[in-house]
Write a protein that holds these residues in place. Structure first.
Motif, PDB file in Angstrom:
ATOM      1  N   ASP A 168       2.390  46.573 -36.475  1.00 57.59           N
ATOM      2  CA  ASP A 168       3.385  46.368 -37.527  1.00 57.59           C
ATOM      3  C   ASP A 168       4.408  45.323 -37.109  1.00 57.59           C
ATOM      4  O   ASP A 168       4.741  44.422 -37.888  1.00 57.59           O
ATOM      5  CB  ASP A 168       4.098  47.675 -37.872  1.00 57.59           C
ATOM      6  CG  ASP A 168       3.244  48.617 -38.695  1.00 57.59           C
ATOM      7  OD1 ASP A 168       2.166  48.214 -39.179  1.00 57.59           O
ATOM      8  OD2 ASP A 168       3.663  49.789 -38.857  1.00 57.59           O
ATOM      9  N   GLN A 169       4.914  45.435 -35.890  1.00 58.00           N
ATOM     10  CA  GLN A 169       5.925  44.484 -35.422  1.00 58.00           C
ATOM     11  C   GLN A 169       5.370  43.063 -35.418  1.00 58.00           C
ATOM     12  O   GLN A 169       6.047  42.132 -35.854  1.00 58.00           O
ATOM     13  CB  GLN A 169       6.441  44.886 -34.034  1.00 58.00           C
ATOM     14  CG  GLN A 169       7.577  44.046 -33.530  1.00 58.00           C
ATOM     15  CD  GLN A 169       8.893  44.262 -34.257  1.00 58.00           C
ATOM     16  OE1 GLN A 169       8.973  44.901 -35.295  1.00 58.00           O
ATOM     17  NE2 GLN A 169       9.955  43.705 -33.706  1.00 58.00           N
TER      18      GLN A 169
ATOM     19  N   MET B 152       9.686  44.776 -29.491  1.00 59.98           N
ATOM     20  CA  MET B 152      10.161  45.684 -30.523  1.00 59.98           C
ATOM     21  C   MET B 152      11.594  45.371 -30.961  1.00 59.98           C
ATOM     22  O   MET B 152      12.015  45.780 -32.040  1.00 59.98           O
ATOM     23  CB  MET B 152      10.042  47.134 -30.047  1.00 59.98           C
ATOM     24  CG  MET B 152       8.613  47.558 -29.715  1.00 59.98           C
ATOM     25  SD  MET B 152       7.372  47.110 -30.950  1.00 59.98           S
ATOM     26  CE  MET B 152       7.766  48.261 -32.239  1.00 59.98           C
TER      27      MET B 152
ATOM     28  N   ARG C  26      12.933  41.441 -37.611  1.00 60.72           N
ATOM     29  CA  ARG C  26      11.829  41.443 -38.574  1.00 60.72           C
ATOM     30  C   ARG C  26      12.169  40.565 -39.775  1.00 60.72           C
ATOM     31  O   ARG C  26      13.319  40.518 -40.211  1.00 60.72           O
ATOM     32  CB  ARG C  26      11.556  42.868 -39.053  1.00 60.72           C
ATOM     33  CG  ARG C  26      10.980  43.746 -37.973  1.00 60.72           C
ATOM     34  CD  ARG C  26      10.721  45.144 -38.496  1.00 60.72           C
ATOM     35  NE  ARG C  26       9.904  45.882 -37.524  1.00 60.72           N
ATOM     36  CZ  ARG C  26       9.294  47.015 -37.809  1.00 60.72           C
ATOM     37  NH1 ARG C  26       9.398  47.559 -39.007  1.00 60.72           N
ATOM     38  NH2 ARG C  26       8.568  47.609 -36.892  1.00 60.72           N
TER      39      ARG C  26
ATOM     40  N   TYR D 205       7.273  45.103 -23.937  1.00 60.79           N
ATOM     41  CA  TYR D 205       7.214  45.948 -25.128  1.00 60.79           C
ATOM     42  C   TYR D 205       8.603  46.079 -25.756  1.00 60.79           C
ATOM     43  O   TYR D 205       8.758  45.920 -26.973  1.00 60.79           O
ATOM     44  CB  TYR D 205       6.645  47.316 -24.741  1.00 60.79           C
ATOM     45  CG  TYR D 205       6.660  48.329 -25.859  1.00 60.79           C
ATOM     46  CD1 TYR D 205       5.717  48.280 -26.876  1.00 60.79           C
ATOM     47  CD2 TYR D 205       7.604  49.346 -25.878  1.00 60.79           C
ATOM     48  CE1 TYR D 205       5.737  49.220 -27.907  1.00 60.79           C
ATOM     49  CE2 TYR D 205       7.617  50.279 -26.891  1.00 60.79           C
ATOM     50  CZ  TYR D 205       6.678  50.218 -27.908  1.00 60.79           C
ATOM     51  OH  TYR D 205       6.695  51.143 -28.922  1.00 60.79           O
TER      52      TYR D 205
ATOM     53  N   LYS E 270       9.247  46.453 -43.664  1.00 59.25           N
ATOM     54  CA  LYS E 270       8.092  47.267 -43.263  1.00 59.25           C
ATOM     55  C   LYS E 270       6.804  46.520 -43.551  1.00 59.25           C
ATOM     56  O   LYS E 270       6.800  45.521 -44.273  1.00 59.25           O
ATOM     57  CB  LYS E 270       8.108  48.624 -43.970  1.00 59.25           C
ATOM     58  CG  LYS E 270       7.821  48.578 -45.445  1.00 59.25           C
ATOM     59  CD  LYS E 270       7.826  49.984 -46.023  1.00 59.25           C
ATOM     60  CE  LYS E 270       6.835  50.089 -47.154  1.00 59.25           C
ATOM     61  NZ  LYS E 270       6.592  51.436 -47.601  1.00 59.25           N
ATOM     62  N   ASN E 271       5.713  47.021 -43.003  1.00 58.02           N
ATOM     63  CA  ASN E 271       4.394  46.458 -43.229  1.00 58.02           C
ATOM     64  C   ASN E 271       3.853  47.048 -44.533  1.00 58.02           C
ATOM     65  O   ASN E 271       3.437  48.200 -44.570  1.00 58.02           O
ATOM     66  CB  ASN E 271       3.471  46.783 -42.061  1.00 58.02           C
ATOM     67  CG  ASN E 271       2.094  46.199 -42.238  1.00 58.02           C
ATOM     68  OD1 ASN E 271       1.754  45.644 -43.266  1.00 58.02           O
ATOM     69  ND2 ASN E 271       1.267  46.339 -41.219  1.00 58.02           N
TER      70      ASN E 271
ATOM     71  N   ILE F 108       7.311  39.867 -37.690  1.00 53.19           N
ATOM     72  CA  ILE F 108       8.217  38.966 -36.964  1.00 53.19           C
ATOM     73  C   ILE F 108       7.683  37.543 -36.995  1.00 53.19           C
ATOM     74  O   ILE F 108       6.539  37.289 -37.359  1.00 53.19           O
ATOM     75  CB  ILE F 108       8.407  39.411 -35.497  1.00 53.19           C
ATOM     76  CG1 ILE F 108       7.080  39.342 -34.743  1.00 53.19           C
ATOM     77  CG2 ILE F 108       9.033  40.794 -35.414  1.00 53.19           C
ATOM     78  CD1 ILE F 108       7.187  39.540 -33.244  1.00 53.19           C
TER      79      ILE F 108
ATOM     80  N   THR G 293       6.120  35.142 -34.985  1.00 52.62           N
ATOM     81  CA  THR G 293       5.405  35.189 -33.700  1.00 52.62           C
ATOM     82  C   THR G 293       5.585  33.920 -32.878  1.00 52.62           C
ATOM     83  O   THR G 293       5.246  33.918 -31.700  1.00 52.62           O
ATOM     84  CB  THR G 293       3.904  35.467 -33.919  1.00 52.62           C
ATOM     85  OG1 THR G 293       3.357  34.468 -34.786  1.00 52.62           O
ATOM     86  CG2 THR G 293       3.692  36.851 -34.507  1.00 52.62           C
TER      87      THR G 293
ATOM     88  N   GLU H 201       2.812  50.697 -34.060  1.00 59.34           N
ATOM     89  CA  GLU H 201       4.119  50.055 -33.886  1.00 59.34           C
ATOM     90  C   GLU H 201       3.960  48.590 -33.492  1.00 59.34           C
ATOM     91  O   GLU H 201       4.639  47.720 -34.032  1.00 59.34           O
ATOM     92  CB  GLU H 201       4.937  50.774 -32.816  1.00 59.34           C
ATOM     93  CG  GLU H 201       5.530  52.079 -33.238  1.00 59.34           C
ATOM     94  CD  GLU H 201       6.327  52.735 -32.116  1.00 59.34           C
ATOM     95  OE1 GLU H 201       6.567  52.094 -31.068  1.00 59.34           O
ATOM     96  OE2 GLU H 201       6.714  53.900 -32.285  1.00 59.34           O
TER      97      GLU H 201
END
Length: 96
Positions: free
Chosen positions: A63-64, A83, A87, A79, A91-92, A68, A70, A60
């Motif tokens: 992937d996040q 989360m 995004r 956390y 999805k990744n 995103i 950064t 998780e």
């Protein structure tokens, strides 16, 4: 995971791992810096003393961080805050 649930420790294989939250340090996918992620769900073993995150939590987070912007992350982020960041992709696509 319920706070009082006991699980099998992935390290010593004793049935003594409990839910635990801790801070972890993660290198960003571009390698530019590391960030501290606070209050990450994980497990702590009362037998061997190991504190760790299960593979699902690791995936998780990874992937996040891939999905995103950064630049929105300071040196420390919780956390839940991490989360909740929006995004750029759904999805990744690198995870098969």
């Amino acid at each position: 995971m319920a706070e009082n649930t006991v699980k099998l420790c992935e390290w010593c294989e004793e049935n003594t791992a409990h839910a635990h939250q801790s801070s972890v340090y993660w290198e960003l996918p571009d390698g530019s810096r590391a960030v501290q992620i606070a209050n990450v769900p994980g497990l702590s073993c009362s037998h061997c003393g190991m504190e760790y995150q299960e593979e699902s939590i690791i995936n998780e987070i990874e992937d996040q961080l891939m999905l995103i912007d950064t630049r929105l992350i300071d040196k420390v982020i919780s956390y839940k805050e991490l989360m909740a960041l929006p995004r750029l992709l759904k999805k990744n696509y690198f995870r098969f």
